[in-house]
Design a protein around this motif. Structure first.
Motif, mmCIF file in Angstrom:
data_model
loop_
_atom_site.group_PDB
_atom_site.id
_atom_site.type_symbol
_atom_site.label_atom_id
_atom_site.label_comp_id
_atom_site.label_asym_id
_atom_site.label_seq_id
_atom_site.Cartn_x
_atom_site.Cartn_y
_atom_site.Cartn_z
ATOM 1 N N ASN A 225 0.830 -1.203 0.000
ATOM 2 C CA ASN A 225 0.000 0.000 0.000
ATOM 3 C C ASN A 225 0.862 1.248 0.000
ATOM 4 O O ASN A 225 1.965 1.269 0.546
ATOM 5 N N ASN A 226 0.322 2.291 -0.581
ATOM 6 C CA ASN A 226 0.986 3.583 -0.563
ATOM 7 C C ASN A 226 0.944 4.189 0.840
ATOM 8 O O ASN A 226 0.050 3.893 1.644
ATOM 9 N N VAL A 227 1.917 5.042 1.125
ATOM 10 C CA VAL A 227 2.019 5.744 2.412
ATOM 11 C C VAL A 227 0.698 6.405 2.798
ATOM 12 O O VAL A 227 0.178 6.229 3.904
ATOM 13 N N GLU A 228 0.151 7.136 1.841
ATOM 14 C CA GLU A 228 -1.046 7.930 2.121
ATOM 15 C C GLU A 228 -2.260 7.029 2.369
ATOM 16 O O GLU A 228 -3.088 7.313 3.247
ATOM 17 N N THR A 229 -2.333 5.929 1.614
ATOM 18 C CA THR A 229 -3.452 4.988 1.779
ATOM 19 C C THR A 229 -3.489 4.463 3.212
ATOM 20 O O THR A 229 -4.548 4.419 3.847
ATOM 21 N N LEU A 230 -2.313 4.074 3.715
ATOM 22 C CA LEU A 230 -2.244 3.502 5.062
ATOM 23 C C LEU A 230 -2.632 4.536 6.108
ATOM 24 O O LEU A 230 -3.329 4.218 7.084
ATOM 25 N N CYS A 231 -2.179 5.787 5.898
ATOM 26 C CA CYS A 231 -2.543 6.846 6.854
ATOM 27 C C CYS A 231 -4.051 7.057 6.872
ATOM 28 O O CYS A 231 -4.670 7.216 7.930
ATOM 29 N N LEU A 232 -4.645 7.055 5.674
ATOM 30 C CA LEU A 232 -6.088 7.289 5.600
ATOM 31 C C LEU A 232 -6.868 6.143 6.223
ATOM 32 O O LEU A 232 -7.928 6.358 6.816
ATOM 33 N N ALA A 233 -6.321 4.921 6.110
ATOM 34 C CA ALA A 233 -7.008 3.772 6.705
ATOM 35 C C ALA A 233 -7.199 3.984 8.207
ATOM 36 O O ALA A 233 -8.251 3.639 8.774
ATOM 37 N N VAL A 234 -6.182 4.587 8.840
ATOM 38 C CA VAL A 234 -6.287 4.856 10.282
ATOM 39 C C VAL A 234 -7.462 5.793 10.551
ATOM 40 O O VAL A 234 -8.304 5.550 11.444
ATOM 41 N N LYS A 235 -7.550 6.848 9.743
ATOM 42 C CA LYS A 235 -8.596 7.846 9.982
ATOM 43 C C LYS A 235 -9.986 7.333 9.615
ATOM 44 O O LYS A 235 -10.988 7.797 10.153
ATOM 45 N N ILE A 236 -10.018 6.367 8.707
ATOM 46 C CA ILE A 236 -11.313 5.762 8.360
ATOM 47 C C ILE A 236 -11.846 4.968 9.570
ATOM 48 O O ILE A 236 -13.011 5.065 9.917
ATOM 49 N N LEU A 237 -10.938 4.225 10.217
ATOM 50 C CA LEU A 237 -11.383 3.491 11.408
ATOM 51 C C LEU A 237 -11.787 4.463 12.518
ATOM 52 O O LEU A 237 -12.718 4.209 13.273
#
Lengths: 183, 600
Positions: B376-388
């Motif tokens: 996964n891209n850096v940004e994708t992983l960061c956004l996953a945190v905020k989605i949860l």
């Protein structure tokens, strides 16, 4: 109806493609019934005397005279054909393309086994009458527009015959496997 | 035994999959990886000499010859050149006394070109012995070279004008500036790393995590836009005793630098995203693949991970979740654009040449060491945190129908406010230009060289996966720029340089297209040349990876969207022009025999 006019030239080649043309054997008699020859080493006409229909070019361009002849052919011929590996890709002469021109000249005139003791003054051929070498050997289509390409080293006589008669008669060229396989 | 090369090999347990790390360390230690070192490495790790050599020769920052005690890698990307790179290069050459891509006679200074180093908002920039030197001036260059001659350490040459935020951190100490111009969920202040792991992950099953990610409709932020939830689900379902989570921080697309800013300001969030992904798919090991250009951040990133280990956010039984073990290590790249492609990145992490793999099998089935792997891209992983944290609906409510949520843009070129902008999808190009204060814009490159060059007629187009898809790179060119020469040609050279050479299409066609392009620029072009270029681009579709698929995009999109630039250059009255120049062709032959180059 007057016969189509054919012209041929050998530039930076070995004349092998012209020899292959002679390999059509007795059909050469048929050929002179089909076409008239203009400028060509086959009949030794040195200059174009009229516009031509088909020009066959053997060899690429290694010096300015080759370029001059090729451009002259382009001007006089309706259809121009690259015949053989050298005309199409530069061929064997293009092996020098990775080297500086001076290296090639030095090897030929100063350091080569037949010249190194015979040319103590280190003379390079530089008479103004001599053609000047180009920086590399160019295939014909990098100098002028070429209309057709007949591959081979040399192209098979059957291929040359087939291509010529197809062009002259306006038929589609037949390319049986035997005339374009090279292994 | 006190042989530095052997020590390095032993540090990595003679593991041949760690060849990249071994080569990086040897290169740093000795200034090159010479034949002797290659043989030692091959012997010790049990692979053949050519296997070592092929990895060594693949990457830009490895060399078998010494590259100088001080090695200058100066960016030569399009925006760097716009910002005065050539003047800086000239100053380096003059002061150092050697030309680019060579080393001074005394072996002190080596000057080398390099592709975009992720500093487009602060060009001209160079990397000298792993330190970043942004915003170079000729005066600075003179000081730097003077310092080199005096033998000063590179930290002294750099000075102490450190950038904002973590750029000033004692483990970073770099001159790089963040230039964060608009913050969103990834870069917002006040988030406490680990709180989503502790407060949400502990109450969720892996299936629920995937369900939430799927519901949010988030797609990969690297550019390709594959649905993240689906990727995680595939990996979860794949059979394998061991699974891996890779974070792709090999941001190599010229013009993007947002991952550098995230790595600097929100590294904990990235790792937290990896932990969440690991929990969702059942992975126990993670790998953060950082491009070599960002090596200056590695110590800092390791410290962030140490803190997370201390806080039970990495390691055994994370956040008290029984049996959930996961840890991350950093893998450095060594300079290769193509490694941004996920299967090439995996190859590289295994110590091999970064050549993309044939697919299928996809990495989620057979990835790193043949095990199921999520990249996964850096940004994708960061956004996953905020989605949860905020819920799938919160995310889905932002952006457009097919592109939900936010996107970080890296904006550079001719504008007053170059930097990083976190916006919601659905932004138009016009919105971008207004926000960054750009005027008299001739064209915009959206999505880097592999994206599209568009003209003013299309500035109302929308940034989203179905219209103008982008990994975040936006480069702006005003009316004074020669787009074909300074931009399109530069991008073509980039693709030629970065092709791994595996597919003949990608190895050959971009070179031929560039030659055609040069012919047009020299005034020998005809309409037929434009047609030829378009025709020749078609076989590129059969290349193995995205680099090959998109290598013609700079030329194709500029022909499509800015055709008048080409029309102005091509001859109208001739059908055919080979571009052959007799006078140029006889110059060398005339010089060689001492003749005046006159021919007719």
């Amino acid at each position: 109806m007057s016969k189509p006019i054919l012209a041929t030239a050998s530039l930076a080649g070995c004349f092998g493609c012209h020899m292959s043309l002679l390999d059509i054997d007795e059909r050469i008699l048929e050929l002179i019934e089909l076409v008239d020859f203009n400028k060509s080493p086959i009949n030794d006409i040195k200059k174009f005397t009229r516009p031509c229909d088909i020009g066959l070019i053997e060899g690429g361009c290694c010096n300015n005279d080759n370029v001059h002849v090729l451009k002259d052919f382009r001007k006089h011929c309706k259809i121009l054909v690259s015949v053989g590996e050298c005309a199409i890709m530069g061929g064997l002469p293009a092996l020098r393309n990775g080297l500086p021109v001076s290296d090639c000249l030095e090897e030929a005139y100063l350091n080569g086994p037949s010249t190194k003791d015979e040319n103590p003054e280190g003379i390079m051929p530089n008479d103004v009458e001599l053609p000047i070498l180009l920086d590399k050997v160019y295939p014909c289509h990098e100098v002028v527009k070429m209309d057709y390409y007949l591959p081979g080293c040399p192209p098979d006589a059957e291929l040359l015959w087939g291509a010529l008669t197809a062009l002259i008669k306006g038929n589609e060229l037949e390319l049986p496997y035997e005339v374009i396989k090279y292994d | 035994m006190n042989d530095p090369v052997i020590n390095i090999i032993e540090k990595y347990n003679k593991d041949y999959t760690r060849l990249m790390d071994i080569l990086i360390d040897v290169q740093d230690e000795a200034g090159c990886v010479n034949e002797d070192a290659v043989h030692k490495i091959a012997d010790a790790i049990g692979i053949s000499v050519v296997d070592v050599e092929q990895t060594l020769s693949f990457y830009h920052f490895f060399s078998s010859e010494p590259r100088g005690k001080y090695t200058v890698y100066l960016n030569n990307s399009a925006v760097a050149i716009m910002m005065g790179r050539d003047m800086i290069a000239g100053a380096f050459e003059q002061e150092a006394g050697c030309s680019f891509n060579s080393v001074t006679g005394d072996g002190l200074i080596g000057l080398f070109d390099t592709a975009c180093i992720g500093m487009n908002d602060q060009e001209p920039a160079a990397i000298i012995n792993n330190e970043i030197f942004p915003r170079l001036t000729t005066k600075k260059v003179r000081q730097i070279v003077k310092g080199m001659r005096e033998g000063r350490p590179v930290e002294e040459l750099r000075g102490n004008d450190f950038g904002d935020g973590a750029n000033s951190h004692e483990l970073v100490r770099s001159l790089v500036r963040n230039n964060i111009k608009r913050k969103g969920p990834v870069l917002e202040d006040g988030y406490k790393v680990g709180s989503v792991i502790r407060e949400h992950l502990t109450n969720m099953s892996p299936r629920e995590v995937i369900k939430t990610i799927k519901k949010s409709n988030i797609r990969g932020r690297g550019g390709a836009g594959f649905p993240t939830g689906m990727k995680w689900d595939f990996c979860r379902r794949a059979e394998g005793d061991q699974k891996y989570i890779f974070c792709n921080a090999d941001e190599g697309e010229p013009g993007t630098f947002k991952d550098r800013v995230i790595l600097t300001e929100a590294p904990g969030l990235i790792i937290e995203g990896m932990v969440i992904a690991a929990y969702a798919v059942g992975a126990s090991e993670g790998l953060l693949y950082v491009r070599h250009e960002y090596k200056y951040l590695v110590k800092y990133l390791n410290k962030v991970m140490d803190e997370m280990r201390a806080g039970n956010l990495l390691g055994k039984n994370i956040a008290g979740i029984d049996g959930f073990d996961f840890d991350v290590r950093i893998q450095l790249g060594a300079g290769a654009y193509v490694c941004g492609e996920e299967s090439a990145l995996i190859e590289s992490a295994e110590g091999k040449r970064g050549e993309p793999r044939d697919r299928p099998p996809f990495p989620v089935q057979k990835g790193y060491l043949e095990k199921p792997t999520v990249v996964n891209n850096v940004e994708t992983l960061c956004l996953a945190v905020k989605i949860l944290k905020n819920g799938a609906a919160w995310f889905r409510d932002q952006g457009t129908e097919d592109s939900t949520g936010t996107k970080i843009l890296s904006v550079s070129g001719d504008c007053r406010e170059a930097g990083v902008y976190e916006v919601t999808w659905g932004f138009t190009v016009n919105d971008v230009l207004k926000t960054v204060d750009a005027e008299q814009v001739q064209a915009v490159q959206v999505g880097g060289p592999s994206g599209a060059l568009i003209g003013p007629d299309e500035f109302d187009r929308v940034l989203c996966y179905s219209d103008l898809s982008t990994g975040g790179s936006i480069m702006i060119f005003d009316e004074n720029r020669d787009l074909l020469k300074d931009v399109v040609l530069n991008f073509m050279e980039f693709f030629i340089e970065e092709s791994c050479g595996s597919c003949s299409t990608c190895r050959i066609l971009p070179v031929l297209m560039k030659q055609k392009m040069e012919k047009i620029l020299e005034g020998h072009g005809t309409e037929q040349d434009i047609k030829d270029i378009k025709e020749w681009a078609r076989p590129l579709e059969h290349s193995r990876c995205g680099l090959g698929h998109t290598a013609a995009n700079p030329i194709l999109t500029s022909i499509k969207n800015l055709r008048n630039l080409y029309e102005r250059k091509v001859k109208k009255d001739v059908e055919f022009d080979t571009g052959f120049d007799l006078h140029k062709a006889i110059r060398e032959g005339s010089d060689a025999v001492g003749r005046i180059p006159i021919a007719h």
